[in-house]
Structure formats: C-alpha cells, structure tokens
Scaffold this active site. Structure first.
Site, mmCIF file in Angstrom:
data_model
loop_
_atom_site.group_PDB
_atom_site.id
_atom_site.type_symbol
_atom_site.label_atom_id
_atom_site.label_comp_id
_atom_site.label_asym_id
_atom_site.label_seq_id
_atom_site.Cartn_x
_atom_site.Cartn_y
_atom_site.Cartn_z
ATOM 1 N N THR A 207 16.495 23.214 109.942
ATOM 2 C CA THR A 207 15.298 23.316 109.115
ATOM 3 C C THR A 207 14.509 22.016 109.208
ATOM 4 O OG1 THR A 207 14.524 23.773 106.858
ATOM 5 C CG2 THR A 207 16.534 22.494 107.061
ATOM 6 N N ALA A 235 19.279 18.682 113.464
ATOM 7 C CA ALA A 235 17.883 18.986 113.097
ATOM 8 C C ALA A 235 17.110 17.723 112.737
ATOM 9 C CB ALA A 235 17.849 19.984 111.950
ATOM 10 N N GLU A 265 16.749 5.789 112.230
ATOM 11 C CA GLU A 265 16.949 5.785 113.681
ATOM 12 C C GLU A 265 16.049 4.731 114.311
ATOM 13 O OE1 GLU A 265 16.515 9.666 115.411
ATOM 14 O OE2 GLU A 265 17.983 10.591 114.067
ATOM 15 N N HIS A 283 20.662 11.259 118.904
ATOM 16 C CA HIS A 283 19.496 12.156 118.894
ATOM 17 C C HIS A 283 19.273 12.739 120.296
ATOM 18 C CE1 HIS A 283 15.687 13.024 116.387
ATOM 19 N NE2 HIS A 283 15.907 14.017 117.220
ATOM 20 N N LEU A 284 20.288 13.463 120.764
ATOM 21 C CA LEU A 284 20.235 14.041 122.109
ATOM 22 C C LEU A 284 19.848 15.514 122.109
ATOM 23 C CD1 LEU A 284 23.539 12.556 123.644
ATOM 24 C CD2 LEU A 284 21.209 11.675 123.849
ATOM 25 N N GLY A 285 19.473 16.048 120.947
ATOM 26 C CA GLY A 285 19.207 17.487 120.841
ATOM 27 C C GLY A 285 18.292 18.030 121.909
ATOM 28 N N ALA A 286 17.247 17.280 122.239
ATOM 29 C CA ALA A 286 16.285 17.756 123.231
ATOM 30 C C ALA A 286 16.464 17.071 124.581
ATOM 31 C CB ALA A 286 14.869 17.509 122.724
#
Length: 530
Positions: A207, A235, A265, A283-286
């Site tokens: 979210t 997220a 961060e 922060h490797l989500g993308a």
C-alpha cells in the site's frame, strides 16, 4: 518552423529511453549525474520543456522557479517523493510516473523475501559459507497451506496474490478499495484488518504511505496479530512501526521480518538490523534490469506523447488523456477555458459555486480535463498565475464548490458546454460549442441565444431592446476610431432584454468604454480579452 521540444535527463536512465526521445522527434540532453548537483540543475533547467528523472534528482520549489519552459516531469518508477507536487502543480507542470513498469519485479521480490524468511536462507547461507554446516539450526516452515495476509491489494498486491495462490497458499486481503468482484476474480477473501491480523501466518504490505496507512502495523496492531506471524515489507518505509516490530521480534510474538524499505533511507543503521530473524535488502524491489528498462522506456514514451500530442498518461496531478482523445479534446478544452474566462471576466464579486454542464457527444469525453480548463478560465482574471493543472486545487483552497453535470442528449447542437457561476448577486451562465471547423463559439448567454466566435478584444453589452441602440453604439465607437470586426446580437423578446457581443480591432480605451456605458438603455458594458 516549429522547434523540437527539449528534454533533460538528469539521472541514470537506459540508453534505449534516450533513443525513444530521439526517434519520436524530441531533442534530448542526457546528463545522468546532473541530478546530484542542484545548483547546476537550477542554472540550466529553464532551457527545457521536459525533465526525466529517477530518484537522485530532487525537484524542489527553487528548481521549479527557474523552470520557465517546463511542461512535464517524468519519474521513471512509482515513487514521486522527490518531486514537490504542489509546487509543480501551481506552475502548471504535469508530473508523471510509471506505476506499472516495476510491478512484477516488486511482487517477485516480496515472494522471494517470504521464502528467504520461511527457510532462513540468508543466515543459512552465511553459516554454510563459514564452514559450520548447522543443519539442525535452520528449521524452516512450509509455505503451502499457510494463510497470506495482503495489506493493499492494488496492482502489485494482486500480482503477489496470484503468485501466492499458485503456491497453494490461502490469501486474505485488506483493502478498502478492493471490490467484491475483483476479490472474486483474484481468488482472494476480502476481510477487515483485524481479521487479517488474527488469521495471517505471513503478512505482506503493498500500500502507499499516507496518513491513513502510516504505522498501519502499529504496536497495537502487531499485538493483535497471530503469534508466530512473519512480516514482509517491500512497499514503503513507515507502514510498520519499526521500534514496535523490534520489540515483538524480541518477545517472539513475531517470528520473523523481511524488509526492503525503511523509514530512513539510505538505512545505514536501523533498529531491526542485527536481529537473527530479520532479513534486509537495500530497497531492491524494483531493481532488476527488466524493470529499469521498462520504466525508462515507459517514461520516455509518456513524455514524448505529452510534448508532441498532448496525451497525458499516469499523471499524478491531472486526468489522463489518451493519444486518441487528445486531438478531439483539444478544441473542447479551448472552449471550456474561454467560456470560463468569459464568466470570470464578467464576475465582480466572490464566486461561491461553479456548475459545468456537458450535453451530447462532449459528455462522453474526459470531462475532468475540461472542468479544470473551465475553472482556470474563471479564476485567471482574479488570479493571474492559475493554470489548468493548478485550477482545481486553487478553487478548493478558496472554498469554491465545483459541480459537474452530464447529460447524454443535446438540444440544437451535437455537443454543448455550459458554465454557470454563482455569486452573492446571482447566477450567470454561458454556453458554447465547437463547430465542424474546430473553432469554439458562444451560443447562449444568460438564456439569450447569440452566436459569436471568441476574439482577442471584445465588448459585452447588456441593454434594453430599444430602437436606435445599435446605431448609437456603432457611432460611439466609430467617432473614437475603434473599428468593429463582428457584431452579434441576441434578445429574449421584442422590447425586452438584449445583449451584444462585439469584436473590435485592439483593446478598448477606458474613455470609450465610459461613453458606451452612457448610451441610453445600456445596463452593463465590459471589455473582454481572450
């Protein structure tokens, strides 16, 4: 000769994106390290129509003040935290992102984090490579048959749900915007948050961070969660109270946590670091080559479409307009803005309410964009800096109520737009349409039929319908050396109320206007500029 729009890329973006700009006829300046130098960026930003960024460039009000030509900012990625949206909106700059380009990559990272947590893979890897072979230490849990609780079942959450169902998990979801039909299509059970907390073996968050979702997993909600729950957050930092989570991990109430995002961060230190049951990534989500390529290509396409065609996709501060819709909408946006301007120039007291009615074919178009244009036209005579992007928020700030009405059936015209402005003195309405030549026209003022094109300099006169008015009016202008280009008349009945909308060559001098106002029967005379 039309000059090409210019775009500055101030962050590292795929060379393929640079090529898309060039292929589409946009002049592009690729300076991938410029975003880190805010003074240099401020010094040259005024030369560009578009700015393409990732996360390193910070678009502040000071940068925007220097961006005189800037029309669009494109963020390759979903987060626009590094752009001051209100400041961009106030200056009429469209802000776009690419919300779907990295959805699969982020969803896959959440699934990977879930597996890493369930089987303690990072700790087992470190132990094994240290030569310890601690086979009995790393007792995992199966994913199959477990209940996954998804907080936020939008685009990424839905992909996670589909993958989880494929892994034979049961999926429950909390999302106030998830319709029962969509939940059924996905195969998930829609529940309230308390039920999700009580039932989920693993909770994953997908979210945005808002006032309502900040610390949605607070100390209180973590206490309500099932004992032994595992929590995954790929997220946004701030969705989970990190201090409360650490306490729940220390007590054993939460069996483990896998975090890719943090409140602060870059996270060089964090309360979760060092706990044996916590898995962390930066922060490797993308962060896959496919996702970075996708978002770069998307932002280049979107920005090019806007600068060359007027199409607006994935804007965070303006309604979307497709490339197919843009040519059809353009004359109606001009009509709405001019009708608004007409009403605004004739309004002398505070505006309480604006009602915009769309009839006929125009009712099926993107009326939100038209409404923004009309509001901008209304407010501009009083607030010079207002534009179609900022107008709705400025109207809201000033307590102006804006209403839209849609009517499928038109009357005498295929499409009709009516702008009505309500003040303490009453209501004033003006209607217009776009004819086959694509030029907007006024067709009704305060219920009186009149047909006139908009012109740079016009005079609006309301008067009593008495013989001799037109002659005296024309003589007054002629004696002052003011040339009449067109003259449109309307009246309700013989001898009743009448209006004249007159195009003149050049602005009307104040002394000539004063003389017009003294003509017998004249109730109001106002100069108009479009």
């Amino acid at each position: 000769m039309t000059t090409k729009p210019r775009v500055l890329i101030s962050d590292a973006l795929s060379p393929a994106a640079v090529q898309i700009f060039k292929d589409r006829g946009v002049e592009v300046d690729f300076q991938p390290d410029l975003g880190k130098d805010k003074d240099r960026l401020a010094a040259i930003i005024g030369e560009y129509d578009g700015l393409a960024i990732r996360s390193a460039t910070k678009v502040t009000p000071k940068i925007l003040e220097k961006a005189a030509r800037l029309k669009v900012i494109g963020r390759a990625g979903i987060g626009v935290d590094n752009v001051d949206i209100p400041a961009a909106t106030a200056r009429g700059v469209i802000v776009m992102n690419t919300p779907f380009g990295n959805s699969i990559t982020t969803a896959e990272h959440a699934i990977a984090m879930m597996f890493a947590l369930a089987r303690q893979i990072p700790a087992a890897d470190a132990s094994t490579q240290a030569g310890k072979w601690e086979k009995n230490r790393f007792m995992g849990v199966e994913i199959t048959g477990k209940t996954l609780g998804i907080i936020g079942c939008g685009n990424i959450g839905a992909i996670v749900a589909e993958r989880a169902i494929g892994l034979r998990m049961r999926v429950v979801a909390f999302d106030p915007f998830l319709s029962p039909e969509r939940a059924l299509d996905l195969g998930v059970e829609k529940v309230e948050l308390d039920e999700l907390l009580a039932r989920a073996d693993i909770i994953t968050l997908h979210t945005p961070l808002t006032e309502k979702t900040k610390n949605i997993l607070s100390a209180e909600n973590l206490a309500k969660a099932k004992a032994g729950v595992r929590i995954v957050n790929c997220a946004r930092g701030g969705l989970v109270d990190e201090q409360a989570l650490r306490a729940a991990l220390d007590s054993g109430h939460v069996a483990g946590a896998a975090f890719d995002v943090f409140v602060t961060e870059p996270a060089t230190e964090n309360v979760l670091f060092g706990h044996p049951n916590v898995v962390c990534t930066p922060h490797l989500g993308a962060a896959t080559s496919e996702a970075q390529e996708n978002v770069a290509l998307q932002v280049a396409e979107q920005m090019s479409d806007y600068l060359l065609k007027g199409a607006i996709t994935n804007a965070v501060n303006f309604p979307s307009i497709t490339a197919e819709e843009a040519p059809r909408l353009k004359p109606y946006i001009a009509l709405a803005e001019k009708l608004g301007s007409f009403a605004g120039q004739l309004t002398e007291t505070g505006i309480g309410r604006v009602r915009i009615t769309y009839e006929g074919e125009v009712a099926g178009m993107k009326t939100k964009a038209l409404t923004s244009a009309a509001i901008a036209g209304i407010l501009r005579p009083m607030l010079a800096d207002v534009n179609v992007v900022s107008a709705p928020s400025i109207a809201k700030e000033r307590g102006v109520i804006v209403e839209e009405m849609i009517r499928d059936a038109g009357g005498d015209y295929d499409s009709l737009v009516t702008v009505a402005v309500e003040t303490e003195r009453g209501e004033r309405g003006v209607s217009g349409t776009v004819f086959a030549d694509g030029r907007p026209r006024i067709v009704d003022i305060k219920g009186l039929k009149v047909e006139a094109e908009f012109a740079p300099s016009m005079i609006y006169v309301s008067n009593e319908d008495k013989p001799g008015f037109v002659g005296r009016f024309a003589t007054t202008l002629g004696d002052a050396g003011v040339n009449i280009a067109t003259f449109a008349l309307g009246r309700d009945q013989p001898g009743g109320s009448a209006i004249a909308l007159v195009e003149v060559d050049g602005p009307l001098p104040a002394d000539v206007l004063a003389r017009v106002q003294t003509i017998p029967g004249v109730k109001q005379a106002k100069p108009l500029a479009f």
